[in-house]
Design a protein around this motif. Sequence first.
Motif, PDB file in Angstrom:
ATOM      1  N   GLY A 106       0.942  -1.088  -0.083  1.00 30.06           N
ATOM      2  CA  GLY A 106       0.078   0.085   0.039  1.00 30.06           C
ATOM      3  C   GLY A 106       0.781   1.400  -0.163  1.00 30.06           C
ATOM      4  N   ALA A 107       2.065   1.162   0.600  1.00 35.26           N
ATOM      5  CA  ALA A 107       2.971   2.410   0.641  1.00 35.26           C
ATOM      6  C   ALA A 107       3.317   2.678  -0.784  1.00 35.26           C
ATOM      7  CB  ALA A 107       4.101   2.142   1.514  1.00 35.26           C
ATOM      8  N   PHE A 108       3.622   1.651  -1.592  1.00 34.64           N
ATOM      9  CA  PHE A 108       4.457   1.913  -2.722  1.00 34.64           C
ATOM     10  C   PHE A 108       3.334   1.626  -3.787  1.00 34.64           C
ATOM     11  CE2 PHE A 108       7.596   1.122   0.233  1.00 34.64           C
ATOM     12  CZ  PHE A 108       8.495   2.287  -0.033  1.00 34.64           C
ATOM     13  N   ARG A 109       3.063   2.256  -4.769  1.00 32.09           N
ATOM     14  CA  ARG A 109       2.147   1.753  -5.788  1.00 32.09           C
ATOM     15  C   ARG A 109       2.721   0.832  -6.950  1.00 32.09           C
ATOM     16  NH1 ARG A 109      -0.311   7.019  -8.650  1.00 32.09           N
ATOM     17  NH2 ARG A 109       2.175   7.377  -8.570  1.00 32.09           N
ATOM     18  N   THR A 110       1.815   0.062  -7.575  1.00 36.81           N
ATOM     19  CA  THR A 110       2.247  -0.718  -8.547  1.00 36.81           C
ATOM     20  C   THR A 110       2.396  -0.027  -9.858  1.00 36.81           C
ATOM     21  OG1 THR A 110       1.943  -2.797 -10.060  1.00 36.81           O
ATOM     22  CG2 THR A 110       0.255  -1.553  -9.470  1.00 36.81           C
ATOM     23  N   ASP A 111       3.367  -0.376 -10.846  1.00 36.43           N
ATOM     24  CA  ASP A 111       3.255   0.447 -12.128  1.00 36.43           C
ATOM     25  C   ASP A 111       1.917   0.137 -12.827  1.00 36.43           C
ATOM     26  OD1 ASP A 111       6.033   1.255 -11.621  1.00 36.43           O
ATOM     27  OD2 ASP A 111       6.729  -0.697 -12.450  1.00 36.43           O
ATOM     28  N   PRO A 112       1.635   0.966 -13.903  1.00 38.59           N
ATOM     29  CA  PRO A 112       0.590   0.472 -14.668  1.00 38.59           C
ATOM     30  C   PRO A 112       0.872  -0.601 -15.432  1.00 38.59           C
ATOM     31  CG  PRO A 112       1.483   2.777 -14.997  1.00 38.59           C
ATOM     32  CD  PRO A 112       2.465   2.177 -14.080  1.00 38.59           C
ATOM     33  N   VAL A 113      -0.380  -1.326 -15.484  1.00 33.60           N
ATOM     34  CA  VAL A 113      -0.022  -2.686 -15.975  1.00 33.60           C
ATOM     35  C   VAL A 113      -1.190  -3.245 -17.217  1.00 33.60           C
ATOM     36  CG1 VAL A 113      -1.342  -3.908 -14.277  1.00 33.60           C
ATOM     37  CG2 VAL A 113       0.232  -5.328 -15.517  1.00 33.60           C
ATOM     38  N   LEU A 114      -1.091  -3.737 -18.338  1.00 34.45           N
ATOM     39  CA  LEU A 114      -1.995  -4.071 -19.372  1.00 34.45           C
ATOM     40  C   LEU A 114      -2.813  -2.930 -19.626  1.00 34.45           C
ATOM     41  CD1 LEU A 114      -2.801  -7.650 -18.085  1.00 34.45           C
ATOM     42  CD2 LEU A 114      -1.240  -7.208 -19.840  1.00 34.45           C
ATOM     43  N   GLY A 115      -2.241  -1.553 -19.733  1.00 35.13           N
ATOM     44  CA  GLY A 115      -3.240  -0.563 -20.101  1.00 35.13           C
ATOM     45  C   GLY A 115      -3.995   0.043 -19.133  1.00 35.13           C
ATOM     46  N   TYR A 116      -3.856  -0.338 -17.727  1.00 32.59           N
ATOM     47  CA  TYR A 116      -4.314   0.364 -16.845  1.00 32.59           C
ATOM     48  C   TYR A 116      -3.718   1.218 -15.706  1.00 32.59           C
ATOM     49  CZ  TYR A 116      -7.699   1.799 -13.375  1.00 32.59           C
ATOM     50  OH  TYR A 116      -8.401   2.626 -12.395  1.00 32.59           O
ATOM     51  N   PRO A 117      -3.753   2.380 -15.421  1.00 33.68           N
ATOM     52  CA  PRO A 117      -4.817   3.450 -15.937  1.00 33.68           C
ATOM     53  C   PRO A 117      -4.498   3.674 -17.419  1.00 33.68           C
ATOM     54  CG  PRO A 117      -3.757   4.195 -13.950  1.00 33.68           C
ATOM     55  CD  PRO A 117      -3.129   2.851 -14.371  1.00 33.68           C
ATOM     56  N   PRO A 118      -5.542   4.089 -18.147  1.00 37.15           N
ATOM     57  CA  PRO A 118      -4.914   4.504 -19.441  1.00 37.15           C
ATOM     58  C   PRO A 118      -4.326   5.811 -19.571  1.00 37.15           C
ATOM     59  CG  PRO A 118      -7.681   4.086 -19.136  1.00 37.15           C
ATOM     60  CD  PRO A 118      -6.890   3.961 -17.637  1.00 37.15           C
ATOM     61  N   GLY A 119      -3.632   5.695 -20.536  1.00 33.76           N
ATOM     62  CA  GLY A 119      -2.841   6.984 -20.638  1.00 33.76           C
ATOM     63  C   GLY A 119      -1.377   6.937 -19.809  1.00 33.76           C
ATOM     64  N   GLU A 120      -1.342   6.255 -18.955  1.00 31.83           N
ATOM     65  CA  GLU A 120      -0.058   6.132 -18.090  1.00 31.83           C
ATOM     66  C   GLU A 120       0.875   5.202 -18.770  1.00 31.83           C
ATOM     67  OE1 GLU A 120       0.054   6.030 -13.880  1.00 31.83           O
ATOM     68  OE2 GLU A 120      -1.942   6.799 -13.728  1.00 31.83           O
ATOM     69  N   PRO A 121       2.211   5.683 -18.916  1.00 33.76           N
ATOM     70  CA  PRO A 121       3.117   4.831 -19.420  1.00 33.76           C
ATOM     71  C   PRO A 121       3.387   3.601 -18.627  1.00 33.76           C
ATOM     72  CG  PRO A 121       4.404   6.630 -18.308  1.00 33.76           C
ATOM     73  CD  PRO A 121       2.876   6.713 -18.388  1.00 33.76           C
ATOM     74  N   SER A 122       3.801   2.238 -18.813  1.00 33.66           N
ATOM     75  CA  SER A 122       3.817   1.164 -18.345  1.00 33.66           C
ATOM     76  C   SER A 122       5.385   0.882 -18.005  1.00 33.66           C
ATOM     77  CB  SER A 122       3.033   0.006 -18.811  1.00 33.66           C
ATOM     78  OG  SER A 122       3.014   0.069 -19.928  1.00 33.66           O
ATOM     79  N   ALA A 123       5.983   1.763 -17.967  1.00 31.70           N
ATOM     80  CA  ALA A 123       7.580   1.245 -17.831  1.00 31.70           C
ATOM     81  C   ALA A 123       8.006   1.309 -16.362  1.00 31.70           C
ATOM     82  CB  ALA A 123       8.272   2.892 -18.067  1.00 31.70           C
ATOM     83  N   PRO A 124       8.817   0.250 -16.002  1.00 31.93           N
ATOM     84  CA  PRO A 124       9.025  -0.086 -14.601  1.00 31.93           C
ATOM     85  C   PRO A 124       9.781   1.047 -13.800  1.00 31.93           C
ATOM     86  CG  PRO A 124      10.196  -1.703 -16.293  1.00 31.93           C
ATOM     87  CD  PRO A 124       9.516  -0.407 -16.971  1.00 31.93           C
ATOM     88  N   THR A 125       9.336   1.372 -12.829  1.00 34.41           N
ATOM     89  CA  THR A 125       9.898   2.252 -11.799  1.00 34.41           C
ATOM     90  C   THR A 125      10.352   1.545 -10.481  1.00 34.41           C
ATOM     91  OG1 THR A 125       7.649   2.487 -10.699  1.00 34.41           O
ATOM     92  CG2 THR A 125       8.075   3.756 -12.619  1.00 34.41           C
ATOM     93  N   PRO A 126      11.242   2.521  -9.800  1.00 35.67           N
ATOM     94  CA  PRO A 126      11.574   2.080  -8.434  1.00 35.67           C
ATOM     95  C   PRO A 126      10.470   1.727  -7.333  1.00 35.67           C
ATOM     96  CG  PRO A 126      12.850   3.843  -9.377  1.00 35.67           C
ATOM     97  CD  PRO A 126      11.872   3.622  -9.989  1.00 35.67           C
ATOM     98  N   GLU A 127       9.477   2.570  -7.447  1.00 35.64           N
ATOM     99  CA  GLU A 127       8.293   2.249  -6.794  1.00 35.64           C
ATOM    100  C   GLU A 127       7.504   1.117  -7.033  1.00 35.64           C
ATOM    101  OE1 GLU A 127       4.395   4.829  -5.093  1.00 35.64           O
ATOM    102  OE2 GLU A 127       5.029   5.164  -7.078  1.00 35.64           O
ATOM    103  N   GLY A 128       7.353   0.740  -8.349  1.00 32.90           N
ATOM    104  CA  GLY A 128       6.628  -0.389  -8.890  1.00 32.90           C
ATOM    105  C   GLY A 128       7.360  -1.908  -8.332  1.00 32.90           C
ATOM    106  N   HIS A 129       8.896  -1.688  -8.339  1.00 33.88           N
ATOM    107  CA  HIS A 129       9.544  -2.847  -7.840  1.00 33.88           C
ATOM    108  C   HIS A 129       9.381  -3.296  -6.433  1.00 33.88           C
ATOM    109  CE1 HIS A 129      11.751  -3.653 -11.751  1.00 33.88           C
ATOM    110  NE2 HIS A 129      12.085  -2.213 -11.725  1.00 33.88           N
TER     111      HIS A 129
END
Length: 189
Positions: free
Chosen positions: A86-109
């Motif tokens: 909950g403290a760190f958000r996942t990266d956008p995945v499979l087009g959700y949310p729309p318009g956000e790039p799905s590149a990996p980020t440290p927060e997603g990791h």
Amino acid sequence: MNRTILRRAGALAGPLFVAAFLAEGASRADYDPLRHPVSALARGPRGWQQRANFAVAGTLMLAGAAGLGRRGRLVGAAAVGLLGAGAFRTDPVLGYPPGEPSAPTPEGHLHNLFGIPVFFGIPAAAFVEAWRGRGAWRLASAASGACMLGLFALAGVGFSGRPVPGGLYQRLSLGIGLGWVTALMLRRR
């Protein structure tokens, strides 16, 4: 604090978490619960609701783990995993949310790292209980652990872009695992 009260608090974690992500997932226009992970709900303008869901469930489960004493260590690890997810958000995945790039980020990791104790800690706790338990509880614990792991693996296949309903499998995995945690909290005397 009384261990029974702590376990009762822990018993609420799973049902509240599941109810909240089901309700939130059903109310998002571009979100597909069959395809997208639960964690994707933490993105976008209403993302705070899923982040709060992680925090509440993690806190309740941590209380329940304390109520279990030493036998609650693996459940406690899963609770910390929920708090971290909950403290760190996942990266956008499979087009959700729309318009956000799905590149990996440290927060997603970091989010993914905190998911490890959730998706492996709960099955491990179930397998330990199966080893220690007897009768129907032994069987239910072993089956819950195995099902949670198997469904999590299928979810990963879906989240990698293959035509598998990853969101559905993840929800089933969480429902079984958290349902088992609820049973554990209510069972302990």
